[in-house]
Motif scaffolding. Structure first.
Motif, PDB file in Angstrom:
ATOM      1  N   CYS A 163     -42.300 -34.294  10.763  1.00 30.98           N
ATOM      2  CA  CYS A 163     -41.793 -32.922  10.632  1.00 30.98           C
ATOM      3  C   CYS A 163     -42.686 -31.930  11.359  1.00 30.98           C
ATOM      4  O   CYS A 163     -42.204 -31.048  12.069  1.00 30.98           O
ATOM      5  CB  CYS A 163     -41.700 -32.533   9.148  1.00 30.98           C
ATOM      6  SG  CYS A 163     -40.377 -33.356   8.240  1.00 30.98           S
ATOM      7  N   VAL A 164     -43.994 -32.072  11.185  1.00 31.11           N
ATOM      8  CA  VAL A 164     -44.936 -31.144  11.812  1.00 31.11           C
ATOM      9  C   VAL A 164     -44.874 -31.253  13.336  1.00 31.11           C
ATOM     10  O   VAL A 164     -44.844 -30.247  14.045  1.00 31.11           O
ATOM     11  CB  VAL A 164     -46.366 -31.425  11.319  1.00 31.11           C
ATOM     12  CG1 VAL A 164     -47.390 -30.626  12.129  1.00 31.11           C
ATOM     13  CG2 VAL A 164     -46.496 -31.068   9.836  1.00 31.11           C
ATOM     14  N   ARG A 165     -44.831 -32.476  13.867  1.00 36.76           N
ATOM     15  CA  ARG A 165     -44.847 -32.669  15.316  1.00 36.76           C
ATOM     16  C   ARG A 165     -43.534 -32.279  15.958  1.00 36.76           C
ATOM     17  O   ARG A 165     -43.476 -32.031  17.152  1.00 36.76           O
ATOM     18  CB  ARG A 165     -45.222 -34.117  15.645  1.00 36.76           C
ATOM     19  CG  ARG A 165     -46.651 -34.467  15.224  1.00 36.76           C
ATOM     20  CD  ARG A 165     -47.656 -33.492  15.800  1.00 36.76           C
ATOM     21  NE  ARG A 165     -48.916 -33.491  15.083  1.00 36.76           N
ATOM     22  CZ  ARG A 165     -50.038 -34.037  15.521  1.00 36.76           C
ATOM     23  NH1 ARG A 165     -50.062 -34.647  16.674  1.00 36.76           N
ATOM     24  NH2 ARG A 165     -51.147 -33.967  14.809  1.00 36.76           N
ATOM     25  N   ARG A 166     -42.445 -32.232  15.199  1.00 35.14           N
ATOM     26  CA  ARG A 166     -41.174 -31.762  15.767  1.00 35.14           C
ATOM     27  C   ARG A 166     -41.227 -30.260  16.008  1.00 35.14           C
ATOM     28  O   ARG A 166     -40.517 -29.733  16.825  1.00 35.14           O
ATOM     29  CB  ARG A 166     -40.014 -32.106  14.839  1.00 35.14           C
ATOM     30  CG  ARG A 166     -39.454 -33.502  15.050  1.00 35.14           C
ATOM     31  CD  ARG A 166     -38.022 -33.580  14.538  1.00 35.14           C
ATOM     32  NE  ARG A 166     -37.942 -33.364  13.100  1.00 35.14           N
ATOM     33  CZ  ARG A 166     -37.987 -34.336  12.202  1.00 35.14           C
ATOM     34  NH1 ARG A 166     -38.146 -35.566  12.585  1.00 35.14           N
ATOM     35  NH2 ARG A 166     -37.886 -34.066  10.911  1.00 35.14           N
ATOM     36  N   SER A 180     -47.766 -40.832  16.696  1.00 32.88           N
ATOM     37  CA  SER A 180     -47.678 -41.275  15.311  1.00 32.88           C
ATOM     38  C   SER A 180     -49.008 -41.043  14.611  1.00 32.88           C
ATOM     39  O   SER A 180     -50.059 -41.016  15.243  1.00 32.88           O
ATOM     40  CB  SER A 180     -47.309 -42.767  15.245  1.00 32.88           C
ATOM     41  OG  SER A 180     -48.282 -43.549  15.910  1.00 32.88           O
ATOM     42  N   LEU A 181     -48.944 -40.832  13.323  1.00 31.63           N
ATOM     43  CA  LEU A 181     -50.133 -40.706  12.507  1.00 31.63           C
ATOM     44  C   LEU A 181     -50.900 -42.022  12.559  1.00 31.63           C
ATOM     45  O   LEU A 181     -50.298 -43.092  12.568  1.00 31.63           O
ATOM     46  CB  LEU A 181     -49.726 -40.400  11.070  1.00 31.63           C
ATOM     47  CG  LEU A 181     -50.839 -40.161  10.050  1.00 31.63           C
ATOM     48  CD1 LEU A 181     -51.456 -38.787  10.265  1.00 31.63           C
ATOM     49  CD2 LEU A 181     -50.272 -40.280   8.629  1.00 31.63           C
ATOM     50  N   PHE A 182     -52.240 -41.970  12.598  1.00 32.51           N
ATOM     51  CA  PHE A 182     -52.993 -43.217  12.508  1.00 32.51           C
ATOM     52  C   PHE A 182     -53.818 -43.242  11.230  1.00 32.51           C
ATOM     53  O   PHE A 182     -54.107 -42.196  10.633  1.00 32.51           O
ATOM     54  CB  PHE A 182     -53.860 -43.468  13.745  1.00 32.51           C
ATOM     55  CG  PHE A 182     -54.968 -42.483  14.005  1.00 32.51           C
ATOM     56  CD1 PHE A 182     -56.208 -42.615  13.385  1.00 32.51           C
ATOM     57  CD2 PHE A 182     -54.788 -41.428  14.898  1.00 32.51           C
ATOM     58  CE1 PHE A 182     -57.232 -41.718  13.634  1.00 32.51           C
ATOM     59  CE2 PHE A 182     -55.812 -40.522  15.157  1.00 32.51           C
ATOM     60  CZ  PHE A 182     -57.042 -40.670  14.522  1.00 32.51           C
ATOM     61  N   ALA A 195     -49.954 -31.836   7.076  1.00 31.56           N
ATOM     62  CA  ALA A 195     -49.165 -30.634   7.322  1.00 31.56           C
ATOM     63  C   ALA A 195     -49.941 -29.614   8.155  1.00 31.56           C
ATOM     64  O   ALA A 195     -49.354 -28.847   8.923  1.00 31.56           O
ATOM     65  CB  ALA A 195     -48.749 -30.000   5.997  1.00 31.56           C
ATOM     66  N   ALA A 196     -51.276 -29.626   8.034  1.00 29.41           N
ATOM     67  CA  ALA A 196     -52.121 -28.699   8.783  1.00 29.41           C
ATOM     68  C   ALA A 196     -52.389 -29.173  10.210  1.00 29.41           C
ATOM     69  O   ALA A 196     -53.003 -28.448  10.984  1.00 29.41           O
ATOM     70  CB  ALA A 196     -53.444 -28.487   8.052  1.00 29.41           C
ATOM     71  N   GLY A 197     -51.942 -30.407  10.541  1.00 29.81           N
ATOM     72  CA  GLY A 197     -52.066 -30.879  11.914  1.00 29.81           C
ATOM     73  C   GLY A 197     -53.022 -32.011  12.157  1.00 29.81           C
ATOM     74  O   GLY A 197     -53.351 -32.311  13.313  1.00 29.81           O
ATOM     75  N   ALA A 198     -53.501 -32.685  11.115  1.00 33.73           N
ATOM     76  CA  ALA A 198     -54.408 -33.820  11.308  1.00 33.73           C
ATOM     77  C   ALA A 198     -53.713 -34.927  12.102  1.00 33.73           C
ATOM     78  O   ALA A 198     -52.527 -35.196  11.916  1.00 33.73           O
ATOM     79  CB  ALA A 198     -54.878 -34.356   9.965  1.00 33.73           C
ATOM     80  N   ASP A 199     -54.474 -35.557  12.984  1.00 30.50           N
ATOM     81  CA  ASP A 199     -53.944 -36.665  13.791  1.00 30.50           C
ATOM     82  C   ASP A 199     -53.989 -37.990  13.046  1.00 30.50           C
ATOM     83  O   ASP A 199     -53.192 -38.895  13.319  1.00 30.50           O
ATOM     84  CB  ASP A 199     -54.752 -36.790  15.088  1.00 30.50           C
ATOM     85  CG  ASP A 199     -54.697 -35.525  15.922  1.00 30.50           C
ATOM     86  OD1 ASP A 199     -53.637 -35.267  16.516  1.00 30.50           O
ATOM     87  OD2 ASP A 199     -55.697 -34.791  15.968  1.00 30.50           O
ATOM     88  N   GLY A 200     -54.940 -38.108  12.136  1.00 31.35           N
ATOM     89  CA  GLY A 200     -55.088 -39.349  11.385  1.00 31.35           C
ATOM     90  C   GLY A 200     -55.656 -39.064  10.011  1.00 31.35           C
ATOM     91  O   GLY A 200     -56.151 -37.964   9.730  1.00 31.35           O
ATOM     92  N   VAL A 201     -55.584 -40.059   9.137  1.00 29.62           N
ATOM     93  CA  VAL A 201     -56.169 -39.940   7.806  1.00 29.62           C
ATOM     94  C   VAL A 201     -57.127 -41.097   7.568  1.00 29.62           C
ATOM     95  O   VAL A 201     -56.919 -42.207   8.063  1.00 29.62           O
ATOM     96  CB  VAL A 201     -55.097 -39.903   6.689  1.00 29.62           C
ATOM     97  CG1 VAL A 201     -54.352 -38.592   6.709  1.00 29.62           C
ATOM     98  CG2 VAL A 201     -54.134 -41.071   6.805  1.00 29.62           C
ATOM     99  N   PHE A 202     -58.158 -40.807   6.824  1.00 26.52           N
ATOM    100  CA  PHE A 202     -59.189 -41.766   6.439  1.00 26.52           C
ATOM    101  C   PHE A 202     -59.105 -41.909   4.930  1.00 26.52           C
ATOM    102  O   PHE A 202     -59.208 -40.918   4.205  1.00 26.52           O
ATOM    103  CB  PHE A 202     -60.551 -41.213   6.869  1.00 26.52           C
ATOM    104  CG  PHE A 202     -61.752 -42.063   6.528  1.00 26.52           C
ATOM    105  CD1 PHE A 202     -62.480 -42.679   7.530  1.00 26.52           C
ATOM    106  CD2 PHE A 202     -62.191 -42.195   5.226  1.00 26.52           C
ATOM    107  CE1 PHE A 202     -63.608 -43.431   7.231  1.00 26.52           C
ATOM    108  CE2 PHE A 202     -63.305 -42.946   4.902  1.00 26.52           C
ATOM    109  CZ  PHE A 202     -64.026 -43.566   5.918  1.00 26.52           C
TER     110      PHE A 202
END
Length: 271
Positions: free
Chosen positions: A268-271, A15-17, A225-232
């Motif tokens: 969507c990206v991780r699928r 999951s995105l963190f 969408a570019a593949g970031a694991d998390g957002v700040f």
């Protein structure tokens, strides 16, 4: 939170963190309000959440700008947020002497972008045993972060996050190159995208930085969408009244809708 458990959560890629909070500690009440609201939103959306706020903003444009409550008072506020809300906490450090007291309180230490080349600071923080968030300098290419990571690992840092926050683009402007996301991921660390500092206009406000907060959600979506694991994301109930970085902060009331969109993109990206 236990460091091992927190690290597994951040690196699980399921999951995105989110790392978010006000730029600087203005008051304990503000921190509790922001952290409490985001905890509820993130729990509903299934997003691991780390609260962020600075006890000192040592790189303000003007010597007269508000810097925060300082090390002792600021860490006390962060400790209460962490304890009362049972959430992990991140703060930035600017000198080696701040590492030990900060590491005793917070879960993640952050090296500010301007200081990512400071070897002693990076290695002292890495040796603390805390998770370390290394922000890419505005003056560096993503490839050059390889050397920053190597410094941290040489000092024993094994739990490293890398954060992209834009690059200098002429005077008083930044550009976020989404190629940075996959390039940074090659270094073997989770990659975070700082959506709000990437729309900062350094020094454009005369005695303070300006910003274009309307573009922060756009860049956040692109980064996920570019593949970031998390957002700040820096956020505030009333950004226009914030004491630091208000022009680039996202209103707290807008965070729920933005995060809902980012979660869908991530899935969507991780699928």
């Amino acid at each position: 939170m236990n460091q091992t458990r927190l690290w597994k959560t951040l690196t699980g890629r399921r999951s995105l963190f989110l790392i978010a909070g006000p730029c600087v500690i203005e008051s304990e009440e503000l921190c509790l309000e922001v952290a409490g609201h985001l905890k509820k939103v993130c729990r509903r959306l299934g997003i691991p959440y780390v609260f962020k706020a600075s006890f000192d903003k040592a790189n303000r444009t003007s010597a007269d700008s508000f810097r925060g409550p300082g090390l002792t008072a600021g860490l006390a506020v962060l400790d209460r947020v962490r304890t009362r809300l049972d959430i992990p906490v991140l703060t930035d450090i600017h000198t080696e002497i701040q590492v030990k007291p900060a590491a005793q309180v917070v879960d993640i230490l952050q090296i500010p972008a301007f200081l990512c080349r400071q070897t002693d600071l990076v290695q002292t923080a890495a040796a603390s045993g805390r998770i370390l968030n290394l922000k890419k300098g505005q003056f560096l290419s993503p490839m050059e972060m390889e050397h920053v990571v190597a410094k941290a690992r040489k000092a024993g840092g094994e739990r490293l996050l890398l954060t992209e926050r834009g690059s200098c683009f002429g005077y008083q402007n930044l550009v976020a190159d989404m190629r940075s996301i996959p390039i940074l991921r090659r270094l073997g660390c989770p990659v975070v995208f700082d959506a709000t500092h990437s729309v900062q206009l350094p020094g454009a406000g005369g005695t303070a930085s300006g910003g274009q907060r309307e573009f922060a959600p756009v860049l956040a979506r692109a980064a996920v969408a570019a593949g970031a694991d998390g957002v700040f994301i820096e956020t505030h109930p009333e950004p226009d009244r914030a004491l630091s970085d208000g022009p680039n902060m996202i209103p707290l009331a807008a965070m729920s809708d933005l995060l809902r969109t980012l979660v869908r993109l991530f899935e969507c990206v991780r699928r």
